[in-house]
Design an enzyme around this catalytic site. Structure first.
Site, short mmCIF file in Angstrom:
data_model
loop_
_atom_site.label_atom_id
_atom_site.label_comp_id
_atom_site.label_asym_id
_atom_site.label_seq_id
_atom_site.Cartn_x
_atom_site.Cartn_y
_atom_site.Cartn_z
N CYS A 2 0.83 -1.19 0.00
CA CYS A 2 0.00 0.00 0.00
C CYS A 2 0.87 1.24 0.00
CB CYS A 2 -0.92 0.03 1.22
SG CYS A 2 -2.00 -1.42 1.37
N GLY A 28 -0.69 0.70 -5.10
CA GLY A 28 -2.01 0.14 -4.87
C GLY A 28 -3.03 0.69 -5.83
N ASN A 101 0.46 0.13 5.95
CA ASN A 101 1.11 -0.67 4.91
C ASN A 101 1.89 -1.77 5.60
OD1 ASN A 101 2.39 -1.65 2.59
ND2 ASN A 101 4.04 -0.15 2.72
N GLY A 102 1.60 -3.03 5.27
CA GLY A 102 2.31 -4.15 5.88
C GLY A 102 1.35 -5.27 6.24
N TYR A 257 10.91 -4.34 -7.36
CA TYR A 257 9.66 -4.17 -8.09
C TYR A 257 8.79 -3.02 -7.63
CZ TYR A 257 4.97 -5.39 -9.86
OH TYR A 257 3.74 -5.36 -10.46
N THR A 303 9.20 -1.92 -15.01
CA THR A 303 10.12 -1.97 -13.87
C THR A 303 11.53 -2.42 -14.25
OG1 THR A 303 8.16 -2.74 -12.69
CG2 THR A 303 10.20 -2.62 -11.44
#
Length: 512
Positions: A2, A28, A101-102, A257, A303
């Site tokens: 996120c 996200g 986030n996590g 990434y 990427t």
């Protein structure tokens, strides 16, 4: 994975939050949300979709206030319904919103504690809601009418004592301030910066430094492992380390990434990390095939471009753009369901035959996860006239699940799990396959850092830095992450979801 942002300004921060979320959109694409604080009241807008689709002019006009936080989300192992959109909110104490986030590795245990001991209600199966209620409870037991910075830091200390896993979070206390904090391993990224204005200093906390750059904020530094940064509503900032035995172990997949190449994470340039990945891949190719017959190096956008350019330069081989990307299709790595991913690959990329015809082509990607995407791309290269198709991954084989916030597929769906490199090569249909060595990847990401760190590399080596991941936990995760389970949840969510496009921005999602 996120994206987070929080701003304390001297005027309305809605546009700064919106623009920052668009910069963090790569983190996200499933849902987005903003909540602001204005004269003791919260203004919230969140929904499923991209940032540009969730927020209309009418919403932005109502998101008033000089303080606010925002969030972008992608589907995880839990429900993908709009109830999971963040920021989340509890009304006691003070009124707290949180963006996370996590992933908490002990969320099931904490869920029981919250209900039995803290006497708080959880409305979803989101571990972000667990984190919010833990933080809220730790503040509430202090029994202060007006929280100080010391109170906030004490509450964060309580969070660190109870929560395990990975979490970078930004929380807003209505009318008081915002706090950003990072777990004691610093697995997920978080930075903060300052901007000087005629009215005074403004501050931003965000997942990546590009969010600060885009709004004219100067990066101060990364939030340290176990540290909390508190900015009150008047713009006064304080920091404190709130946990013991902190050790910087950032997720190395951010460099591979997730992060934008123009970001700085823990003092390291993501762009330069990816350049060095290309250099090290070229060295490995020259060791294994000094007499290679590669005619052209072609990246799989976007990427892998940085690594592919440097790889081609180091080999002395032509670099060409052989695939044209449709920029209106989301990142296939984070799409639920195999059929959807297959369809999206065909919509996302189209080969330019001129760059493939009668050539030995080396395709470069950032990583290989399921393998289905690269297999289709290899077939596209052959259909475009390539004589031989070699495939190169800037990362080592992904063999293990991630438990710290990246919704990797079930381990049974990882193409490299339990397979040799040769078996993976046969499965994807390449004439030759080369992976980055883990030690070279670590060296690529660590070079130039002035901060001692030990990267979190569990998807490559199966070693989990928090030392609390059991096989039982991994088995449960396997059940949640399978494509079959995701399809069932998506079907259930679609049956229950109501249209929210015209809902008032002031509707709050109360979770406690």
């Amino acid at each position: 994975m996120c994206g987070l942002v929080g701003v304390v300004g001297k005027s309305n921060v809605n546009l700064a939050l919106y623009d920052s979320l668009t910069v963090l959109q790569h983190r996200g694409q499933d849902a987005a949300g903003i909540v602001t604080s204005d004269k003791g009241k919260l203004n919230l807008r969140k929904d499923n979709g991209l940032v540009r689709d969730v927020f209309r002019s009418s919403h932005m006009r109502r998101l008033t206030g000089n303080m606010g936080i925002g969030h972008v989300r992608y589907p995880t192992a839990g429900s993908s319904g709009s109830a999971q959109a963040q920021p989340l909110y509890v009304n006691s104490p003070y009124g707290i919103s949180l963006a996370h986030n996590g992933n908490l590795t002990n969320s099931e245990e904490l869920t029981e504690d919250i209900f039995r001991d803290d006497l708080r209600h959880l409305n979803t199966d989101s571990d972000s809601e667990v984190l919010l209620n833990i933080f809220a409870h730790e503040l509430q037991v202090l029994n202060k009418i007006k929280p100080t910075a010391e109170d906030v830091f004490t509450a964060v200390e309580g969070v660190h004592k109870r929560c395990r896993g990975a979490y970078a979070a930004i929380a807003m206390l209505v009318g008081y301030g915002i706090v950003g904090f990072r777990d004691k391993y610093g697995i997920r990224p978080l930075v903060f910066g300052k901007k000087r204005t005629r009215k005074g200093d403004e501050y931003m906390i965000a997942s990546e430094s590009v969010a600060l750059d885009s709004q004219g904020f100067k990066l101060i530094r990364d939030v340290a492992p176990g540290e909390a940064v508190y900015i009150d509503h008047e713009g006064n900032i304080q920091t404190r380390i709130c946990s013991e035995e902190n050790k910087l172990s950032p997720c190395i997949f951010e460099h591979v990434y997730f992060a934008r190449p123009d970001s700085m994470i823990d003092g390291i340039s993501v762009y330069k990390s990816r350049l060095r990945m290309g250099e090290n891949l070229a060295k490995k190719i020259m060791r294994e095939r000094p007499d290679h017959d590669i005619d052209v190096v072609i990246p799989i956008p976007d990427t892998s471009r940085t690594s592919a350019v440097e790889l081609a330069n180091a080999l002395g081989v032509k670099y060409r753009e052989g695939f044209v990307k449709n920029r209106y299709i989301g990142r296939t790595f984070i799409m639920p369901g195999q059929s959807q991913r297959k369809k999206s690959v065909k919509q996302k990329l189209n080969a330019t035959p001129l760059e493939f015809q009668d050539k030995n082509v080396l395709l470069v990607d950032d990583s290989i996860v399921r393998g289905t995407t690269c297999k289709q791309i290899i077939d596209m290269a052959r259909d475009a006239g390539a004589r031989k198709v070699y495939f190169c991954s800037a990362a080592p084989p992904v063999r293990y699940p991630n438990v710290y916030g990246i919704d990797m597929p079930a381990v049974s769906e990882l193409i490299a799990h339990g397979k040799t490199v040769e078996e993976v090569r046969e499965a994807i249909g390449a004439d030759w396959l080369i992976f980055q060595d883990l030690e070279d990847l670590i060296a690529s990401c660590a070079e130039g850092s002035i901060i001692p760190m030990d990267f979190e590399c569990s998807v490559f080596n199966g070693e989990y830095v928090t030392n609390d991941v059991s096989q039982e936990y991994l088995n449960k995760l396997e059940q949640k992450r399978s494509d079959f389970a995701k399809r069932n949840r998506a079907s259930s969510d679609s049956d229950m979801t109501k249209t929210t496009e015209d809902e008032d921005v002031l509707e709050l999602h109360n979770t406690g």
